[in-house]
Write a protein that holds these residues in place. Sequence first.
Motif, PDB file in Angstrom:
ATOM      1  N   SER A   1     -32.312 -20.084  -8.120  1.00 32.58           N
ATOM      2  CA  SER A   1     -31.917 -18.621  -8.228  1.00 32.58           C
ATOM      3  C   SER A   1     -31.701 -18.083  -6.891  1.00 32.58           C
ATOM      4  CB  SER A   1     -32.911 -18.037  -9.517  1.00 32.58           C
ATOM      5  OG  SER A   1     -34.148 -18.069  -8.639  1.00 32.58           O
ATOM      6  N   TYR A   2     -31.197 -16.641  -6.898  1.00 29.43           N
ATOM      7  CA  TYR A   2     -31.180 -15.888  -5.867  1.00 29.43           C
ATOM      8  C   TYR A   2     -32.667 -15.287  -6.144  1.00 29.43           C
ATOM      9  CZ  TYR A   2     -26.161 -16.411  -5.181  1.00 29.43           C
ATOM     10  OH  TYR A   2     -25.100 -16.841  -5.016  1.00 29.43           O
ATOM     11  N   ALA A   3     -33.196 -15.308  -4.740  1.00 28.74           N
ATOM     12  CA  ALA A   3     -34.915 -14.711  -4.510  1.00 28.74           C
ATOM     13  C   ALA A   3     -34.735 -13.294  -4.605  1.00 28.74           C
ATOM     14  CB  ALA A   3     -35.327 -15.445  -3.294  1.00 28.74           C
ATOM     15  N   ASP A   4     -33.716 -12.452  -4.344  1.00 31.72           N
ATOM     16  CA  ASP A   4     -33.704 -11.101  -4.171  1.00 31.72           C
ATOM     17  C   ASP A   4     -33.375 -10.551  -5.688  1.00 31.72           C
ATOM     18  OD1 ASP A   4     -33.372  -8.509  -3.730  1.00 31.72           O
ATOM     19  OD2 ASP A   4     -31.784  -8.601  -2.077  1.00 31.72           O
TER      20      ASP A   4
ATOM     21  N   LEU B   1     -30.455  -7.559  -5.952  1.00 37.88           N
ATOM     22  CA  LEU B   1     -28.882  -7.778  -5.542  1.00 37.88           C
ATOM     23  C   LEU B   1     -27.911  -6.864  -6.481  1.00 37.88           C
ATOM     24  CD1 LEU B   1     -28.442 -11.647  -5.981  1.00 37.88           C
ATOM     25  CD2 LEU B   1     -28.204 -10.269  -3.669  1.00 37.88           C
ATOM     26  N   LYS B   2     -27.173  -6.199  -5.533  1.00 41.43           N
ATOM     27  CA  LYS B   2     -26.257  -5.181  -6.255  1.00 41.43           C
ATOM     28  C   LYS B   2     -25.014  -5.867  -6.690  1.00 41.43           C
ATOM     29  CE  LYS B   2     -27.882  -1.497  -3.524  1.00 41.43           C
ATOM     30  NZ  LYS B   2     -27.683  -0.277  -2.410  1.00 41.43           N
ATOM     31  N   ARG B   3     -25.206  -6.937  -7.107  1.00 41.84           N
ATOM     32  CA  ARG B   3     -24.099  -7.884  -7.664  1.00 41.84           C
ATOM     33  C   ARG B   3     -24.545  -8.284  -9.087  1.00 41.84           C
ATOM     34  NH1 ARG B   3     -20.615  -9.513  -3.431  1.00 41.84           N
ATOM     35  NH2 ARG B   3     -19.340 -10.690  -5.098  1.00 41.84           N
TER      36      ARG B   3
ATOM     37  N   LEU C   1     -24.257 -14.986 -12.268  1.00 45.12           N
ATOM     38  CA  LEU C   1     -24.032 -15.666 -13.665  1.00 45.12           C
ATOM     39  C   LEU C   1     -25.218 -16.219 -14.128  1.00 45.12           C
ATOM     40  CD1 LEU C   1     -20.778 -17.550 -12.847  1.00 45.12           C
ATOM     41  CD2 LEU C   1     -21.002 -15.877 -14.453  1.00 45.12           C
ATOM     42  N   HIS C   2     -25.267 -16.402 -15.588  1.00 46.67           N
ATOM     43  CA  HIS C   2     -26.371 -17.195 -16.172  1.00 46.67           C
ATOM     44  C   HIS C   2     -27.676 -16.499 -16.047  1.00 46.67           C
ATOM     45  CE1 HIS C   2     -23.026 -19.908 -16.907  1.00 46.67           C
ATOM     46  NE2 HIS C   2     -22.994 -20.486 -15.446  1.00 46.67           N
ATOM     47  N   GLN C   3     -27.847 -15.338 -16.209  1.00 46.53           N
ATOM     48  CA  GLN C   3     -29.229 -14.748 -16.053  1.00 46.53           C
ATOM     49  C   GLN C   3     -29.805 -15.111 -14.554  1.00 46.53           C
ATOM     50  OE1 GLN C   3     -28.828 -16.235 -19.344  1.00 46.53           O
ATOM     51  NE2 GLN C   3     -27.454 -14.244 -19.350  1.00 46.53           N
ATOM     52  N   ASN C   4     -28.917 -15.621 -13.673  1.00 44.12           N
ATOM     53  CA  ASN C   4     -29.647 -15.863 -12.268  1.00 44.12           C
ATOM     54  C   ASN C   4     -30.433 -17.329 -12.608  1.00 44.12           C
ATOM     55  OD1 ASN C   4     -30.047 -15.817  -9.611  1.00 44.12           O
ATOM     56  ND2 ASN C   4     -31.655 -14.432  -9.610  1.00 44.12           N
ATOM     57  N   ARG C   5     -29.951 -18.132 -13.419  1.00 44.65           N
ATOM     58  CA  ARG C   5     -30.546 -19.373 -13.621  1.00 44.65           C
ATOM     59  C   ARG C   5     -29.825 -20.389 -13.562  1.00 44.65           C
ATOM     60  NH1 ARG C   5     -34.622 -18.826 -18.650  1.00 44.65           N
ATOM     61  NH2 ARG C   5     -35.360 -20.934 -17.758  1.00 44.65           N
TER      62      ARG C   5
END
Length: 331
Positions: free
Chosen positions: A108-111, A114-116, A119-123
């Motif tokens: 996942s994105y660690a931040d 993020l102002k974006r 997708l997929h609930q970050n998973r």
Amino acid sequence: MALFGKKDKLQIISFQTYGTEKHLYLRGRALEDERIDLAEKGFFNLLKNTWKRFETDEIKHAEVKVDLGDARSLTTKTDNHGYYLIDEARDDLSELTNSEGWVNFEISYADMNLKREVLHQNRFPGEMLIPAQTSDFGVISDIDDTILHTGVVSSIKWRVLINTFFTRAISRKPLEGTAELYHLLHRGKSGNNANPIFYVSHSPWNLYRYLELFLQTNNFPKGPILLRSMASFGKKTEKPHKQHEILNILKTYPKLSFLLFGDCGEKDADIYIDVAKKYPKQVKAIYLRSVNDVRRMTRIRDLVKSFELAPILIVDNSQEVIEHAKINQFI
């Protein structure tokens, strides 16, 4: 590529990789979601999707987090092209494998600020292969014109472009019998094994999902797909990309021997012979699929006729491989 000021959602593509019970090796890429539909039909849709695959908007220097599923996690950052790489020692990874040797993880994105939209609930799922200690051997296979007809050796070079960029992955046909052959090798002589299969190609990572879908659609055994960065094209290196990847596999599994599959069209024979010279105890056999080119076939036959470190078979079809594999008790 956003349209009319609307930003595309973010995604992470995790490439299937390989490691050991004490070594974690994960690769992938953080990108904007270009909404590529690999099932779309029609020339202009295929042209659009081809453009999207190569006009990528990578997420540079983004911190990503990997959760291994046993309360262990780690972080890394993507590079200038959006790729991430985790290559480090870790204990007891074999405890995380399934019956086929795959370690499932989540990235996942660690931040979290993020102002974006992600997708997929970050998973995003990922997999790494750890070959079982009971594996009889491994298989390293080229893709182009070895299991997938591309027309690389065709004198009509536009066939390569048509096959790769204007034909859907689910419409591409494998060379006859190759999927069945690889399943036999995957299961080995006992019929119950899980011998690892590695797919290696000179194609860029931009084609990863395309090739992954081709393999899935045609029921090939699952295995790491090893491609290369677009940035590497045109660069002079000491060894070809394919050779570098094969050598890495052999170094990673020094106690495992391998069957090498390629074709007579390009440089597979040269690469495989060089690999066998460096690691003679790890190369059990080399299989090269013939091509419809007299000049190339003459060169390959001259090249292999005096090589004795490992059996080299030039074959016209998968049945010839099956017969040899049975004689040598590979299957």
